[in-house]
Design a protein around this motif. Structure first.
Motif, mmCIF file in Angstrom:
data_model
loop_
_atom_site.group_PDB
_atom_site.id
_atom_site.type_symbol
_atom_site.label_atom_id
_atom_site.label_comp_id
_atom_site.label_asym_id
_atom_site.label_seq_id
_atom_site.Cartn_x
_atom_site.Cartn_y
_atom_site.Cartn_z
ATOM 1 N N ARG A 148 11.759 -1.547 -9.696
ATOM 2 C CA ARG A 148 11.919 -2.486 -10.804
ATOM 3 C C ARG A 148 12.665 -1.754 -11.919
ATOM 4 O O ARG A 148 12.527 -0.549 -12.090
ATOM 5 C CB ARG A 148 10.569 -2.975 -11.336
ATOM 6 N N GLU A 165 5.359 -5.867 -8.016
ATOM 7 C CA GLU A 165 6.386 -6.843 -7.654
ATOM 8 C C GLU A 165 6.315 -8.101 -8.512
ATOM 9 O O GLU A 165 7.335 -8.734 -8.774
ATOM 10 C CB GLU A 165 6.260 -7.232 -6.178
ATOM 11 N N THR A 166 5.124 -8.481 -8.942
ATOM 12 C CA THR A 166 4.958 -9.757 -9.639
ATOM 13 C C THR A 166 4.974 -9.614 -11.160
ATOM 14 O O THR A 166 4.830 -10.619 -11.869
ATOM 15 C CB THR A 166 3.651 -10.447 -9.219
ATOM 16 N N ASN A 203 16.925 -8.845 -5.703
ATOM 17 C CA ASN A 203 16.607 -9.568 -4.466
ATOM 18 C C ASN A 203 17.091 -8.858 -3.211
ATOM 19 O O ASN A 203 17.523 -9.495 -2.246
ATOM 20 C CB ASN A 203 17.184 -10.996 -4.511
ATOM 21 N N ARG A 212 13.505 -5.284 -6.165
ATOM 22 C CA ARG A 212 13.020 -6.617 -6.480
ATOM 23 C C ARG A 212 13.945 -7.394 -7.419
ATOM 24 O O ARG A 212 14.190 -8.581 -7.233
ATOM 25 C CB ARG A 212 11.635 -6.481 -7.123
ATOM 26 N N ASP A 213 14.472 -6.734 -8.440
ATOM 27 C CA ASP A 213 15.215 -7.433 -9.478
ATOM 28 C C ASP A 213 16.604 -7.888 -9.040
ATOM 29 O O ASP A 213 17.231 -8.704 -9.715
ATOM 30 C CB ASP A 213 15.320 -6.558 -10.726
ATOM 31 N N THR A 258 9.852 0.492 -3.626
ATOM 32 C CA THR A 258 10.007 -0.723 -4.420
ATOM 33 C C THR A 258 10.466 -0.363 -5.820
ATOM 34 O O THR A 258 9.819 0.436 -6.508
ATOM 35 C CB THR A 258 8.683 -1.496 -4.508
ATOM 36 N N GLN A 266 1.295 -2.679 -4.849
ATOM 37 C CA GLN A 266 2.541 -3.367 -4.525
ATOM 38 C C GLN A 266 2.615 -4.752 -5.172
ATOM 39 O O GLN A 266 3.633 -5.116 -5.773
ATOM 40 C CB GLN A 266 2.635 -3.498 -2.989
ATOM 41 N N GLN A 267 1.545 -5.491 -5.089
ATOM 42 C CA GLN A 267 1.570 -6.860 -5.595
ATOM 43 C C GLN A 267 1.720 -6.900 -7.115
ATOM 44 O O GLN A 267 2.526 -7.670 -7.657
ATOM 45 C CB GLN A 267 0.302 -7.611 -5.180
ATOM 46 N N ASP A 287 15.824 -6.698 -0.151
ATOM 47 C CA ASP A 287 14.609 -6.339 0.599
ATOM 48 C C ASP A 287 15.013 -6.173 2.060
ATOM 49 O O ASP A 287 15.224 -7.157 2.770
ATOM 50 C CB ASP A 287 13.546 -7.424 0.444
ATOM 51 N N ASN A 345 13.139 -2.105 -1.259
ATOM 52 C CA ASN A 345 12.814 -3.368 -1.916
ATOM 53 C C ASN A 345 13.200 -3.258 -3.392
ATOM 54 O O ASN A 345 12.408 -2.792 -4.206
ATOM 55 C CB ASN A 345 11.312 -3.660 -1.749
#
Length: 494
Positions: free
Chosen positions: A187, A462-463, A102, A99-100, A185, A458-459, A104, A97
């Motif tokens: 970032r 990711e956010t 996209n 994230r930056d 994950t 995780q949340q 996944d 994942n």
């Protein structure tokens, strides 16, 4: 400490404690194994943990390093952060994942080509040095790569599949069919495709995380001897280079080397079948830089090929230019290592600034600059800020500006406004600092009310919004609120 078959010492168990990594779970086949009745019982599911690795800039020596000459590279305060969340035994999936960008994607662990990767003729161990990719293994990965982001535009799909290819090659080389499911994950605060070592930073994170999961690393911890720490850095670096091979095909290795070890290095790679020559600059100063992303897309392979074609057409002239770049690098290293240098001296900055100017001029002669890069230099010169040069492959990407001692704050604000108006991204950053680090478990003292610190789940990860959000949540470089991060350190690093 013992020695593995490559002559490198095998580290003692990690100082993390609890479920932290050790080297006991993967040995050379020739190692003495403990009787079954003495083996430790299965440990509970590992807690989420994080690894982080910095981006880098080539300070001096771009392109010359590809042709066997030296380069000076230093880490910057922009970094990648990887959160590893272990799943229960019943969940037989692994997720990448990023994230930056996209990306996944999830794979079924049991459907991956473990048999080929673990075949006696193919199997690599964590202490091995891998200098080229196995075409059979790459071919076996293709069915698992081709279905990654199939509906994305070709340029996006290429980045996604390159990342997936590097991840799976490392995951299957270092893991086992019995590996727990996990979510990886990522970032990053490092601009992608700008010559700042973003892919190497990611590969260092992946390499370190996977080696930690198989307990093949010792530390990091504050009292770790430097020679033991160096073994761990080199182990991470070797596998990060494999990831870079998957993404770039023919990388110099300088990006992953400096990202893993931190501070700065003088790097030279001649024969790719042999280890590169790496001389850490242990007391490299933390100099403030302006980093400007031109937002002009560029291809490292294209720019490297351009210099290769020039060398074929004009061998003597091109070699002279590359030799000139090499001499600039030597002059900078000798000066930084001498008693004449003081980072607070305007004369010292003038000396280094002159080398910036010379190095950039030689790169322009090689044909690897771009009008967007030259515009940055024009604006910096006009505002009297300092000295600028391209960094990385050129053809776009970034410039770095060594800020002069007499710069005016009003001039800097004016420069920022002009760059923003013309579509550039400006970062105020520093050279030097730590290389790869670990946060085990993923808990930080962030000034929150949570007992024992703030758990990075995780949340939250990711956010986090943008670079500022990432830095506030997990950033290494934020003072006074980063208790928990630990780093493998070279030599005299403080």
């Amino acid at each position: 400490m013992t020695e593995s078959s490559d002559g490198m010492p095998t580290p003692s168990p990690s100082q993390f404690g609890g479920d932290g990594p050790s080297v006991d779970s993967q040995r050379s086949p020739s190692s003495t194994r403990r009787p079954n009745m003495l083996r430790k019982p299965s440990s509970p599911m590992a807690p989420p943990f994080m690894v982080s690795a910095p981006g880098k800039v080539i300070v001096f020596g771009e392109h010359a390093v590809v042709h066997g000459k030296q380069a000076m590279a230093a880490v910057i305060s922009l970094r990648s952060y990887l959160l590893v969340t272990t799943l229960s035994k019943s969940r037989r999936t692994v997720t990448l994942n990023f994230r930056d960008i996209n990306l996944d994607h999830t794979w079924d662990i049991d459907s991956l080509p473990w048999d080929l990767f673990h075949h006696p003729s193919k199997k690599k161990f964590y202490y091995d040095r891998v200098t080229c990719l196995d075409p059979d293994l790459l071919e076996a990965l293709q069915p698992h790569i081709s279905n990654v982001s199939p509906d994305q535009p070709p340029d996006v799909r290429k980045v996604h599949q390159g990342s997936a290819n590097a991840f799976l090659y490392l995951y299957l080389s270092l893991g086992s069919p019995q590996s727990h499911g996990a979510i990886y994950t990522l970032r990053s605060t490092i601009p992608i495709g700008a010559g700042l070592g973003s892919s190497a930073s990611v590969c260092v994170c992946l390499s370190a995380a996977l080696l930690l999961q198989i307990r093949a690393l010792a530390g990091p911890h504050p009292d770790q001897p430097f020679d033991e720490s160096e073994v761990q850095i080199e182990r991470i670096n070797r596998w990060a280079f494999v990831g870079e091979l998957c993404i770039h095909g023919n990388p110099s290795g300088v990006d992953n080397t400096v990202s893993a070890g931190g501070k700065a290095v003088i790097f030279r790679r001649g024969d790719y079948s042999k280890p590169p020559s790496v001389v850490p600059i242990l007391d490299f100063p933390e100099l403030p830089l302006l980093l400007v992303n031109s937002r002009q897309p560029r291809s490292t392979a294209t720019e490297v090929a351009k210099v290769g074609a020039l060398k074929e057409a004009h061998p003597a002239i091109t070699e002279a230019l590359l030799d000139g770049i090499d001499q600039v690098t030597s002059s900078a290293y000798e000066f930084l290592s001498s008693k004449r240098f003081s980072k607070d001296s305007s004369e010292a900055l003038d000396y280094l600034g002159t080398l910036f100017r010379i190095n950039h001029g030689l790169l322009v002669s090689l044909g690897v600059s771009h009008p967007r890069l030259e515009r940055v230099r024009e604006l910096v010169d006009h505002n009297g800020i300092g000295w600028s040069k391209l960094t990385g492959a050129g053809g776009g990407g970034c410039t770095i500006t060594l800020v002069g001692a007499n710069r005016q704050s009003a001039a800097l604000k004016r420069l920022e406004a002009q760059l923003a108006e013309e579509g550039y991204d400006l970062f105020e950053t520093t050279l030097g600092g730590h290389g790869v680090g670990v946060l085990w478990p993923a808990v930080l003292k962030n000034g929150s009310d949570e007992e024992g610190g703030e758990e990075i789940d995780q949340q939250k990860f990711e956010t986090a919004v943008g670079n500022d959000g990432i830095e506030r949540l997990v950033g290494v470089g934020v003072p006074d609120v980063r208790e928990g991060w630990k780093f493998w350190r070279r030599g005299l690093m403080g």
